[in-house]
Design an enzyme around this catalytic site. Structure first.
Site, PDB file in Angstrom:
ATOM      1  N   ASP A 177       1.234  89.744  -0.624  1.00 45.30           N
ATOM      2  CA  ASP A 177       0.833  88.428  -0.118  1.00 45.30           C
ATOM      3  C   ASP A 177       1.868  87.766   0.780  1.00 45.30           C
ATOM      4  O   ASP A 177       1.786  86.575   1.059  1.00 45.30           O
ATOM      5  CB  ASP A 177       0.488  87.488  -1.282  1.00 45.30           C
ATOM      6  CG  ASP A 177       1.669  87.251  -2.218  1.00 45.30           C
ATOM      7  OD1 ASP A 177       2.709  87.925  -2.058  1.00 45.30           O
ATOM      8  OD2 ASP A 177       1.552  86.396  -3.123  1.00 45.30           O
ATOM      9  N   GLU A 178       2.841  88.533   1.280  1.00 44.24           N
ATOM     10  CA  GLU A 178       3.872  87.965   2.143  1.00 44.24           C
ATOM     11  C   GLU A 178       4.217  88.933   3.266  1.00 44.24           C
ATOM     12  O   GLU A 178       4.249  90.149   3.065  1.00 44.24           O
ATOM     13  CB  GLU A 178       5.157  87.685   1.371  1.00 44.24           C
ATOM     14  CG  GLU A 178       5.150  86.470   0.484  1.00 44.24           C
ATOM     15  CD  GLU A 178       6.524  86.252  -0.118  1.00 44.24           C
ATOM     16  OE1 GLU A 178       7.142  85.209   0.188  1.00 44.24           O
ATOM     17  OE2 GLU A 178       6.993  87.115  -0.883  1.00 44.24           O
ATOM     18  N   ASP A 210       2.858  83.346   3.738  1.00 36.78           N
ATOM     19  CA  ASP A 210       2.750  83.474   2.284  1.00 36.78           C
ATOM     20  C   ASP A 210       1.341  83.020   1.891  1.00 36.78           C
ATOM     21  O   ASP A 210       0.976  81.862   2.081  1.00 36.78           O
ATOM     22  CB  ASP A 210       3.803  82.596   1.613  1.00 36.78           C
ATOM     23  CG  ASP A 210       3.845  82.769   0.107  1.00 36.78           C
ATOM     24  OD1 ASP A 210       3.026  83.538  -0.437  1.00 36.78           O
ATOM     25  OD2 ASP A 210       4.689  82.127  -0.543  1.00 36.78           O
TER      26      ASP A 210
END
Length: 420
Positions: A116-117, A21
């Site tokens: 973003d993950e 993350d």
């Protein structure tokens, strides 16, 4: 949960699933690109006086209580000295792709779930005999070399990895060793597990279930009666027994639908305001179709009159298309079903679905050759403007409809979804 240093001495037996993350990602990229902003509160989002919302806030801004999805006006009151920016999604996508490439260097089993993950599988013996913890530390160092940071959670399944990744931020590495997952999950509130929203949490609490440990031992028939088949799945996940696979990373997986929507700083009430905005949204969707080499055949138009009230209508196109010239007339017809002159429009959206790969088009024997020539010329123009924007940025060339739309919206940066 074990500190990474202590866990290093323990052999890893079983699956090793990580969740990376990126920390305050949009704001971190802005601080990377603007060194003078480092250490200062930075907010990426829309304008406070134009119904904007916060997309991401740096950790410096979060100390004032600012968080994503907060109305920009509230964030401005909480942190009046923050640096504000509308951001650049193309720049964020560029950095995101570099991070995903780092993961793929370590394992082909990478499943990106948002910009973003990403989940990744580094089970010992599958692609490496290295300690999963060593691999995670190397990933963090390589990501940091790009100028942004990440937090990683690692355990035997996606559920544990996701929750663990949120335990220590920023720059955290949280390790849940095989065999300890049930104890790790048990004391946590039910809301800490993804898939349980406010309504699900309220139902569980009414049933006397407040923690994941209580959910893990709840009566399956009771859960199924109250929550349907989802209840049994949630029980399994709460016990740490979920074992879903991490799929191999696709170059770019085709979405089920592509859509763009924009919230306006002030309600639109006139046709000469709404129609150019609708055409601009069609053009944005069409550009994304062309980028993916897809053509869609079902068009949807959505309007929102208030913060809570929305309506939509859809229509089948005469043939699959990636051209806004074919989409706009149908979108205008759909708008007539949803809107009357004078009614306020707070949000407008256009979406397309039912895809096929775009290839050479077979000419209709009964179609006017001049009409076909004009269609071909317009598509060539759109493809040419796509190329200019890809090379020099979105601002390199723009039609009047696009300028009008940009000037009317809240300038909130989209995030975490295919629809942007």
């Amino acid at each position: 949960m074990e500190p990474a240093a202590k866990a290093l001495s323990v052999p890893w037996n079983g699956p090793a699933i990580g969740l990376l993350d990126l920390d305050a990602f949009f704001a971190s990229v802005e601080q990377l690109d603007h060194p003078e902003w480092r250490g200062k509160p930075v907010i990426v989002g829309g304008d406070a006086d134009r119904r904007g919302v916060v997309s991401t806030a740096s950790y410096e801004a979060r100390q004032y209580g600012v968080h994503s999805a907060m109305p920009a006006a509230t964030a401005r009151r909480l942190c009046p000295n923050a640096i504000w920016t509308h951001g650049s999604f193309s720049r964020y996508r560029e950095v995101s792709n570099l991070v995903m490439d780092i993961l793929v260097d370590e394992t082909p089993l990478v499943e990106q779930v948002s910009i973003d993950e990403a989940f990744f599988d580094i089970t010992p013996g599958r692609y490496s005999k290295e300690s999963p913890i060593d691999i995670c530390r190397r990933i963090q160092k390589r990501v940091a070399s790009l100028g942004v940071t990440c937090s990683i959670g690692i355990g035997v399944c996606k559920t544990v990895a996701k929750i663990a990744s949120e335990m220590e931020k920023p720059r955290g590495l949280t390790v849940v060793l095989p065999g300890t997952e049930a104890g790790f999950l048990a004391p946590l509130p039910v809301r800490s597990m993804s898939g349980i929203g406010p309504s699900g949490e309220a139902k569980l609490i009414r049933m006397g279930i407040k923690t994941l440990g209580q959910l893990a031992v709840a009566d399956p028939s009771l859960l199924e009666r109250e929550l349907g088949s989802l209840g049994v799945t949630l029980r399994e996940r709460a016990a740490g027994a979920e074992r879903s696979r991490v799929g191999e990373r696709a170059v770019e997986e085709d979405p089920k639908s592509i859509s763009n929507e924009r919230t306006f700083a002030a309600d639109l009430t006139r046709e000469d305001e709404i129609l150019p905005s609708l055409d601009a949204l069609c053009a944005m969707v069409a550009r994304r179709l062309r980028r993916k080499g897809l053509a869609g055949s079902t068009l949807t138009v959505k309007i929102k009159n208030t913060a809570l009230s929305s309506r939509s209508a859809q229509s089948k196109l005469s043939e699959p298309t990636d051209d806004e010239s074919a989409m706009s007339p149908v979108a205008r017809e759909l708008l007539e079903q949803l809107w009357s002159e004078g009614d306020p429009v707070r949000l407008l959206g256009v979406g397309i679905s039912n895809f096929m790969e775009q290839g050479p088009r077979q000419l209709d024997l009964f179609e006017d050759p001049e009409v076909e020539r004009r269609k071909s010329a317009m598509r060539k123009l759109h493809v040419a403007t796509d190329a200019l924007k890809e090379r020099f940025g979105d601002g390199a060339v723009a039609f009047g409809r696009e300028m009008k739309l940009k000037g009317a919206t809240t300038n909130t940066q989209p995030q975490h979804k295919e629809d942007d």
